[in-house]
Design a protein around this motif. Sequence first.
Motif, PDB file in Angstrom:
ATOM      1  N   ARG A   1      29.912  38.405  37.747  1.00 15.66           N
ATOM      2  CA  ARG A   1      30.399  38.508  36.382  1.00 15.66           C
ATOM      3  C   ARG A   1      29.374  39.288  35.555  1.00 15.66           C
ATOM      4  O   ARG A   1      28.241  39.500  36.005  1.00 15.66           O
ATOM      5  CB  ARG A   1      30.624  37.111  35.818  1.00 15.66           C
ATOM      6  N   PRO A   2      29.754  39.761  34.348  1.00 14.54           N
ATOM      7  CA  PRO A   2      28.840  40.618  33.574  1.00 14.54           C
ATOM      8  C   PRO A   2      27.451  40.028  33.377  1.00 14.54           C
ATOM      9  O   PRO A   2      26.451  40.737  33.520  1.00 14.54           O
ATOM     10  CB  PRO A   2      29.583  40.790  32.247  1.00 14.54           C
TER      11      PRO A   2
ATOM     12  N   ALA B   1      25.518  40.209  36.667  1.00 14.67           N
ATOM     13  CA  ALA B   1      25.105  41.582  36.959  1.00 14.67           C
ATOM     14  C   ALA B   1      23.890  41.967  36.114  1.00 14.67           C
ATOM     15  O   ALA B   1      22.986  42.673  36.583  1.00 14.67           O
ATOM     16  CB  ALA B   1      26.258  42.545  36.701  1.00 14.67           C
ATOM     17  N   ARG B   2      23.858  41.502  34.862  1.00 14.67           N
ATOM     18  CA  ARG B   2      22.726  41.791  33.979  1.00 14.67           C
ATOM     19  C   ARG B   2      21.449  41.154  34.537  1.00 14.67           C
ATOM     20  O   ARG B   2      20.374  41.757  34.512  1.00 14.67           O
ATOM     21  CB  ARG B   2      23.022  41.267  32.571  1.00 14.67           C
TER      22      ARG B   2
ATOM     23  N   SER C   1      37.051  40.125  31.716  1.00  5.97           N
ATOM     24  CA  SER C   1      36.300  41.257  32.264  1.00  5.97           C
ATOM     25  C   SER C   1      36.119  41.184  33.774  1.00  5.97           C
ATOM     26  O   SER C   1      35.830  42.187  34.416  1.00  5.97           O
ATOM     27  CB  SER C   1      34.937  41.361  31.578  1.00  5.97           C
TER      28      SER C   1
ATOM     29  N   THR D   1      34.906  40.491  37.739  1.00  5.49           N
ATOM     30  CA  THR D   1      33.669  40.658  38.503  1.00  5.49           C
ATOM     31  C   THR D   1      33.534  42.089  39.001  1.00  5.49           C
ATOM     32  O   THR D   1      34.512  42.835  39.073  1.00  5.49           O
ATOM     33  CB  THR D   1      33.646  39.699  39.704  1.00  5.49           C
ATOM     34  N   ASN D   2      32.297  42.458  39.356  1.00  4.62           N
ATOM     35  CA  ASN D   2      32.064  43.806  39.890  1.00  4.62           C
ATOM     36  C   ASN D   2      32.271  43.814  41.400  1.00  4.62           C
ATOM     37  O   ASN D   2      32.740  42.828  41.987  1.00  4.62           O
ATOM     38  CB  ASN D   2      30.676  44.302  39.497  1.00  4.62           C
ATOM     39  N   ALA D   3      31.873  44.900  42.038  1.00  2.73           N
ATOM     40  CA  ALA D   3      32.125  45.060  43.475  1.00  2.73           C
ATOM     41  C   ALA D   3      31.333  44.079  44.325  1.00  2.73           C
ATOM     42  O   ALA D   3      31.645  43.881  45.505  1.00  2.73           O
ATOM     43  CB  ALA D   3      31.792  46.493  43.894  1.00  2.73           C
TER      44      ALA D   3
END
Length: 691
Positions: free
Chosen positions: A22-23, A26-27, A14, A16-18
Amino acid sequence: MIPMVHVSYGSSGSGTNAMGMRPMQARVYAARAAQYLLLKAPPAAGKSRALMFVALDKMRHQGLGKTIVCVPETSIGASFRSTDLRSGGFEADWTVEDRWNLCLTGEEADPQKVRAFTAFLQSDARVLVCTHATFRFGFEAALDTVGVEAFDDCFIAIDEFHHVSASDNNRLGTYLRQLLAREKCHVMAMTGSYFRGDADPVLRPEDEVRFSTITYSYYEQLEGYEHLKALAINYQFYKGNYLNGLPGVLDTTQKTIIHIPHRGSTEAFDTKQNEVGLIMGLIGEYKSRDPETGFDLIETPDGRILKVADLVDDGPGRDIVKTALGREIRGPNGKRDDAADRAKVDIIIALGMAKEGFDWVWCEHALTIGYRSSLTEIVQIIGRATRDAPGKPKAMFTNLVAEPGVETGVVTDAVNDMLKAISGSLLMEQVLAPNFKFYRREDGDIRQPMEIDGQGNVMIGIKGLVEPPTDRAKEICEKDMHDLMAAACQQMDRRVLAPDAAPEVATQMVLTDIIGRRYENLSPDETESVRQHLAAHMNILSLARQEYERGFGEPGKIFEGQKPETQGKDDEDKIPEAPNTLLQMVKKFINVKEVDIELIDSVNAFKERFEVASKKLDSTLLATVQSAMVALRVEMTEDEARTLWPRIKAFRASEGREPNLNAADALEKRMAEALAWLKAQKAKRMREGVL
């Protein structure tokens, strides 16, 4: 080896975001405004970096002046060293000055470190990393010098939070309660274990409700990996001392952490230094010690030079090894040379170290000698091998335990360890599984019998399931299943692991007892609803495995994660693929069977594990193990056993055999139970040196 668990994952990668999160991270970041955060996430999930993101936001945008990070031991401090976060898209880097990273050298509670701790509180520095011990002593020193108000507007992060206890004699827990009562600081608690190893809760109920909890499961973590696709948990028996069994489980081509036995255990047979030397001798020919890293260089029979880090020797050289590991086992942030980083160390030998928070992404095999009675410790050790890394498609945990040999005087202890290992493997499968949720399925229900909701929960309908009748029962079913399963695995072995145990003893009687001890004043309806949900959690995988084996496979093969030999080319159009993940296996089972609570109660998952393990025992040894198991669970007094002894001798003389534990005749069965009890007592006296 005995394959007890084999779990495959989808490996969605999945990413990493911007902001480089990692998920799970981010949570956690989404909950950053909470004053008190509790993060429950597996080892290797990225909790340290999640803390960095939150801490930087608290100091940059929420008005907090300082961050104090507390870890159990100095080696874990490397996980919180300065880290480049900007290159991933975050607004700032995580920076820890060397003078304020008190985990770099020296003892955990060095007086110099305590003085540095109080100096930090009075300085303009922003981040300090220290051990739990340094925090405890530093907190006491701060109370005497600068006062508790020095912690106001601080962000305090406690790693491996299960070390905290609500008990009055746990100083870390006591000081935390003082800070919570003052309500002037922020706290983030992080743990890779879902349960403690004792009966004490981590937090008192009135404190726990103040925390915002973020839970990230093992399944979510491994499903999101890019490289690691499978995890196996195995057991292996040895005879004599453990060096006899080591060559059969140690593959020197795999990056391995070897944990030698605790010094007080029966598996330990020499000084710890001598045992390490003998292990190195099995690996190959000793060449030299690298003066820079302290690693021992050993040449294998096929000519490879292995770098072995010895963390057992607690002499002056260990700090050199620990420092080198902190530097060598982790590649630099951002781009890294994977091949070079992987080659820096090959095998680590440890005793009490390299467990919690120890970060070696290349570890493929966690090899533990001797059973570990703490389920928390098992979870932590397995976590050393579950980090994602290029060229690492699978990882493995192996527990090398003593065979309960007929000729020894410690057969009962060895059987106990074997049964605990079986219980531990069952619990680990539950920890590694998807997050199952169960509901009562009625006739004519238009929902699919198995669905996945928007939060990753696997919803399964069960006919006849008692729904929780109260909010309290519902909360237990939704939040406490991991703890309840741990309690069941720790307490069940004496009554339900015998091969002749009725399933209902496990699923009805024992589970009801466990729930009753844990929760006071539950009504019968509340207790039964919790029991049924717990039984469903514990048995759904066993039911799915049994269905798979009946239809396509050979008993026990599913543990090895292999495609069944009964599926040939002609079957491939009918059966697209043998189930290779727990989720696929359960889905196939649910599609074939109408699941009801009677089916759930008809399974003893512990017995299934015992049958797998017992295939490695010959008939004589198996009979001895079964006899010892009966002795563990039989209600027998010395008076009754001695009263029956003349009858037992007469039976052997007339029948030419011993009484049978599975005899239809109740008196013969009782004589067999008395004989098993007498044998166990004799072995106990031999262990204690009593003739």
